[in-house]
Design an enzyme around this catalytic site. Structure first.
Site, PDB file in Angstrom:
ATOM      1  N   GLU A 143      38.025  29.527  39.955  1.00 14.52           N
ATOM      2  CA  GLU A 143      39.459  29.329  39.613  1.00 14.52           C
ATOM      3  C   GLU A 143      39.443  27.890  39.690  1.00 14.52           C
ATOM      4  OE1 GLU A 143      41.303  31.572  38.471  1.00 14.52           O
ATOM      5  OE2 GLU A 143      39.819  33.201  38.875  1.00 14.52           O
ATOM      6  N   HIS A 146      38.643  26.341  36.400  1.00 21.37           N
ATOM      7  CA  HIS A 146      39.719  26.476  35.301  1.00 21.37           C
ATOM      8  C   HIS A 146      40.585  25.212  35.359  1.00 21.37           C
ATOM      9  CE1 HIS A 146      38.576  30.108  33.295  1.00 21.37           C
ATOM     10  NE2 HIS A 146      38.886  30.712  34.582  1.00 21.37           N
TER      11      HIS A 146
END
Length: 270
Positions: A143, A146
């Site tokens: 995450e 990203h």
């Protein structure tokens, strides 16, 4: 819109697109070097993401679900801190980001990191999958990747580009009309819209290097995905499930692990 205006609008968007082909991160040992389509400013997307994140925190707080599990919150924050220390490998400015790490008490198998380093992990992910620290580092590193790679900004730019028109060009120039739309889009991209196949692969790749550098065993990425596949009946939970498919993802990770294993071994000796 008449033909002349439409052509002018298209020309402006093309010019912006050509100017916006960038590479937002260093390649690292894993070598991520795809040129990205970027139209929106980093500052605007980061600000809107911070606003959207604050709204999500308030929702969780109102429901009594913000950081209510002290044990999981401590684990998530400790792992995140180790990963965050490695973020400047991919972009030096990440050391100046206003990182935030929180846990929402929810049965969902979910996690995200908004632009600018706003991390949220759902307790159901940790509890239902019985994640080890190494497996949890896989999720958080993915995450974070990203955000480092600015996939939300890229996705938002693509969404804007699909709406040809002078009003969009005006919004790109910073007119206030676009601000509320961006806030809604930041939330939509972070929480509901799946990333593209290429973005997911990049997040897997960068996340693998982040966890290895932080001293988490990259082999855990395999066991994590095995758990994901079992929990999702073949597809995995929504936050990682769109592309590539689980089996393909595991195969790619297995090919990449030898590249980052020396980084993990070096970190483990410190």
């Amino acid at each position: 819109m008449n033909t002349t205006l439409r052509r002018c609008s298209a020309a402006l968007l093309v010019s912006a697109a050509l100017a916006g082909c960038v590479n937002t991160t260093a390649g690292g040992e894993v070598g991520v070097n795809r040129k990205q389509f970027i139209l929106l400013s980093e500052q605007e997307v980061t600000a809107m993401s911070a606003q959207a994140y604050t709204q999500e925190l308030q929702k969780a707080k109102t429901a009594g679900a913000l950081n209510s599990n002290a044990v999981i919150t401590r684990r998530v924050r400790a792992i995140s801190e180790r990963l965050i220390r490695q973020a400047p490998v991919f972009r030096a400015d990440a050391r100046n980001w206003k990182w935030e790490v929180n846990v929402a008490t929810s049965p969902e198998l979910n996690a995200y990191c908004m632009a600018g380093g706003k991390i949220m992990v759902y307790s159901g992910l940790v509890e239902k999958l019985a994640l080890s620290d190494d497996e949890l580092a896989t999720v958080i590193g993915h995450e974070m990747a990203h955000a480092l790679r600015e996939h939300s900004r890229e996705s938002m730019s693509q969404a804007y580009a699909q709406q040809a028109g002078l009003s969009i060009v005006g919004q790109l120039a910073g007119l206030s009309q676009g601000s509320m739309e961006l806030a809604a889009l930041a939330t939509d991209v972070a929480l509901t819209k799946p990333h593209s196949r290429g973005m997911e692969s990049e997040a897997d790749t960068i996340g693998l290097e982040l966890m290895a550098r932080a001293g988490y065993n990259p082999q855990a990425s395999i066991t994590l995905w095995q758990k994901m596949l079992k929990a999702g009946g073949g597809g995995g939970p929504a936050f990682l499930s769109t592309h590539p498919a689980g089996e393909e993802r595991i195969a790619t990770l297995q090919r990449l692990i030898p590249k980052v294993m020396p980084l993990y071994q070096a970190a483990a000796k410190k």
